[in-house]
Design a protein around this motif. Structure first.
Motif, PDB file in Angstrom:
ATOM      1  N   HIS A   1     -12.030   1.621  16.390  1.00 16.05           N
ATOM      2  CA  HIS A   1     -12.042   0.425  17.244  1.00 16.05           C
ATOM      3  C   HIS A   1     -12.259   0.807  18.706  1.00 16.05           C
TER       4      HIS A   1
ATOM      5  N   ASP B   1       4.106  -2.564  12.875  1.00 18.25           N
ATOM      6  CA  ASP B   1       3.818  -1.329  13.621  1.00 18.25           C
ATOM      7  C   ASP B   1       5.090  -0.720  14.189  1.00 18.25           C
TER       8      ASP B   1
ATOM      9  N   TYR C   1       0.851  -1.208   0.000  1.00 18.97           N
ATOM     10  CA  TYR C   1       0.000   0.000   0.000  1.00 18.97           C
ATOM     11  C   TYR C   1       0.880   1.249   0.000  1.00 18.97           C
TER      12      TYR C   1
ATOM     13  N   ARG D   1       1.266   7.800  17.841  1.00 18.57           N
ATOM     14  CA  ARG D   1       0.956   8.288  16.500  1.00 18.57           C
ATOM     15  C   ARG D   1       0.526   9.750  16.553  1.00 18.57           C
TER      16      ARG D   1
ATOM     17  N   LEU E   1      -7.352   2.774  14.870  1.00 16.07           N
ATOM     18  CA  LEU E   1      -7.548   2.752  16.320  1.00 16.07           C
ATOM     19  C   LEU E   1      -8.838   3.415  16.763  1.00 16.07           C
TER      20      LEU E   1
HETATM   21  C1  WQD Z   1      -2.642   3.386  15.342  1.00 19.15           C
HETATM   22  C2  WQD Z   1      -2.069   2.809  16.646  1.00 19.15           C
HETATM   23  C3  WQD Z   1      -1.665   0.443  16.526  1.00 19.15           C
HETATM   24  C4  WQD Z   1      -5.936  -0.574  16.132  1.00 19.15           C
HETATM   25  C5  WQD Z   1      -2.544   3.231   9.397  1.00 19.15           C
HETATM   26  C6  WQD Z   1      -1.963   2.974   8.055  1.00 19.15           C
HETATM   27  C7  WQD Z   1      -1.583   4.268   7.406  1.00 19.15           C
HETATM   28  C8  WQD Z   1      -2.755   5.212   7.407  1.00 19.15           C
HETATM   29  C9  WQD Z   1      -3.323   5.380   8.809  1.00 19.15           C
HETATM   30  C10 WQD Z   1      -3.824   5.200   5.273  1.00 19.15           C
HETATM   31  C11 WQD Z   1      -0.953   1.787  16.404  1.00 19.15           C
HETATM   32  C12 WQD Z   1      -2.760   0.759  17.546  1.00 19.15           C
HETATM   33  C13 WQD Z   1      -4.745   0.115  16.259  1.00 19.15           C
HETATM   34  C14 WQD Z   1      -6.361  -1.415  17.183  1.00 19.15           C
HETATM   35  C15 WQD Z   1      -4.405  -0.840  18.436  1.00 19.15           C
HETATM   36  N1  WQD Z   1      -3.760   4.739   6.539  1.00 19.15           N
HETATM   37  N2  WQD Z   1      -3.997  -0.021  17.394  1.00 19.15           N
HETATM   38  N3  WQD Z   1      -5.572  -1.524  18.305  1.00 19.15           N
HETATM   39  O1  WQD Z   1      -1.134   1.835  11.739  1.00 19.15           O
HETATM   40  O2  WQD Z   1      -0.590   4.222  12.479  1.00 19.15           O
HETATM   41  O3  WQD Z   1      -1.591   3.823  10.239  1.00 19.15           O
HETATM   42  O4  WQD Z   1      -3.652   4.091   9.291  1.00 19.15           O
HETATM   43  O5  WQD Z   1      -3.141   6.035   4.759  1.00 19.15           O
HETATM   44  O6  WQD Z   1      -1.210   3.966   6.089  1.00 19.15           O
HETATM   45  O7  WQD Z   1      -0.776   2.230   8.242  1.00 19.15           O
HETATM   46  O8  WQD Z   1      -2.979   3.523  12.253  1.00 19.15           O
HETATM   47  O9  WQD Z   1      -5.054   3.392  13.557  1.00 19.15           O
HETATM   48  O10 WQD Z   1      -4.120   1.244  12.533  1.00 19.15           O
HETATM   49  O11 WQD Z   1      -2.957   2.289  14.487  1.00 19.15           O
HETATM   50  O12 WQD Z   1      -3.704  -0.969  19.463  1.00 19.15           O
HETATM   51  O13 WQD Z   1      -7.445  -2.090  17.133  1.00 19.15           O
HETATM   52  O14 WQD Z   1      -3.095   2.110  17.332  1.00 19.15           O
HETATM   53  O15 WQD Z   1      -0.801  -0.576  17.001  1.00 19.15           O
HETATM   54  O16 WQD Z   1      -0.012   1.919  17.461  1.00 19.15           O
HETATM   55  P1  WQD Z   1      -1.476   3.291  11.736  1.00 19.15           P
HETATM   56  P2  WQD Z   1      -3.862   2.576  13.181  1.00 19.15           P
END
Ligand code: WQD
Length: 327
Positions: free
Chosen positions: A192, A284, A140, A220, A189
């Protein structure tokens, strides 16, 4: 002056479309509705179709007098991109190249492109600067970088100018709770957290608390989607004023951990967030947050919404739209 908005039926696309229209610009939305939702487009002029359909894109540009583009349309599920790379290269990269070819034929030379902080992969340092090492860790992310590079070449060999916006973590919903993210299709996140808080999931799974961060959970840069939308307006204004092509981070410049998001959610909503610590999610990084000084100095843009605004708007949206726009 009409803006073609590809992917304008999606989460960020629909919120940005509404804001662009509020500045007095005419728009036309092009979306396959594969992931977007027609309801999110409202009464904006809309064409259901694919960016790869050059004939359709040329027809839309001519019929609507398109002279600038905001390009959101893409698949963006990181995990899926690793399982089905060709789907992502075909749709995101080849589709974008067909789009740009059609724009060139129509003499449309101003493009704002929706890119991502994921092009940095695990950052070499935080806050992340645009000049830092690019280290895509997913198909991606690689597709987004390939599109950035394509735009870079068009800037060199044609009169097309572009603003590449590398989004950090877009979150939240419109203040009036009419547009937001659909938690049924999101791995992010904040949706969720809201799902667990509102009882639509037994718990929030926290992916690891053994990172080298203050509380051990991932850090983040969460930016309110309405602040992100304003950055697109600033980019359009910049290109309209004959700005040169540029690539900018779009974030707050601050890092927030998963536990801090949980605490803020409990504070803002007055509800407990049921959660459990599970293993880390593959890929991550511990920390990723923006140095957003370039966009501030170039466009005068700064985020205006707080983390509490993100949480409150997301909570209000998900409370009233448990099935997204199908609610
Ligand atoms: C954020 C934090 C997880 C879900 C992604 C894509 C990126 C962009 C934004 C498109 C991390 C933690 C998450 C959950 C958790 N998308 N987490 N439990 O991974 O920073 O970025 O979304 O452009 O390309 O990679 O975002 O919201 O998935 O995770 O603990 O159920 O929350 O480990 O630390 P991420 P995220």
């Amino acid at each position: 002056m009409t803006v073609l908005i590809t992917g304008g039926a999606g989460y960020i696309g629909s919120i940005t479309t509404r804001l662009i229209r509020s500045t007095g610009r005419a728009v036309v939305v092009l979306d396959t509705l594969e992931n977007g939702h027609k309801a999110a487009v409202g009464d904006a002029p809309f064409v259901q179709g694919d960016i790869a359909d050059s004939q359709l894109v040329e027809q839309v540009c001519k019929e609507h007098g398109v002279d600038e583009v905001v390009h959101f349309a893409a698949y963006k599920a990181v995990g899926e991109s690793m399982e089905n790379p060709s789907k992502y290269f075909q749709n995101n990269v080849t589709g974008s190249q067909k789009l740009f070819e059609a724009l060139q034929k129509c003499g449309v030379n101003r493009v704002v492109f929706s890119s991502t902080a994921a092009v940095y992969g695990t950052p070499t340092r935080v806050p992340v600067r645009e000049s830092d090492t690019l280290n895509c860790e997913s198909v991606y992310a690689e597709t987004k970088l390939m599109i950035e590079k394509t735009l870079g070449w068009y800037s060199k060999v044609s009169s097309m100018k572009s603003v590449v916006l590398r989004y950090f973590n877009a979150a939240g919903a419109t203040e009036d709770s009419t547009l937001g993210e659909d938690w049924r299709h999101s791995q992010n996140l904040i949706p969720h957290v809201m799902k667990a808080t509102l009882g639509h999931a037994p718990t929030l799974k926290v992916f690891g608390d053994d990172f080298p961060t203050p509380d051990g959970t991932g850090v983040r840069d969460y930016i309110h989607v309405e602040d992100l939308a304003r950055a697109h307006i600033a980019a359009l204004d910049y290109l309209k004023a004959s700005g040169e092509s540029i690539t900018c981070n779009v974030g707050t410049g601050f890092g927030t951990s998963v536990m801090q998001i949980i605490e803020a959610t409990e504070r803002v909503t007055g509800k407990k967030v049921p959660f459990e610590i599970v293993g880390r999610r593959a890929g991550d990084p511990a920390e990723c947050y923006a140095d957003a000084s370039l966009i501030h100095h170039t466009f005068g843009w700064s985020p205006e919404k707080s983390l509490e605004d993100i949480i409150a708007s997301a909570y209000a949206w998900h409370s009233s739209h448990p099935l997204g726009h199908d609610s």
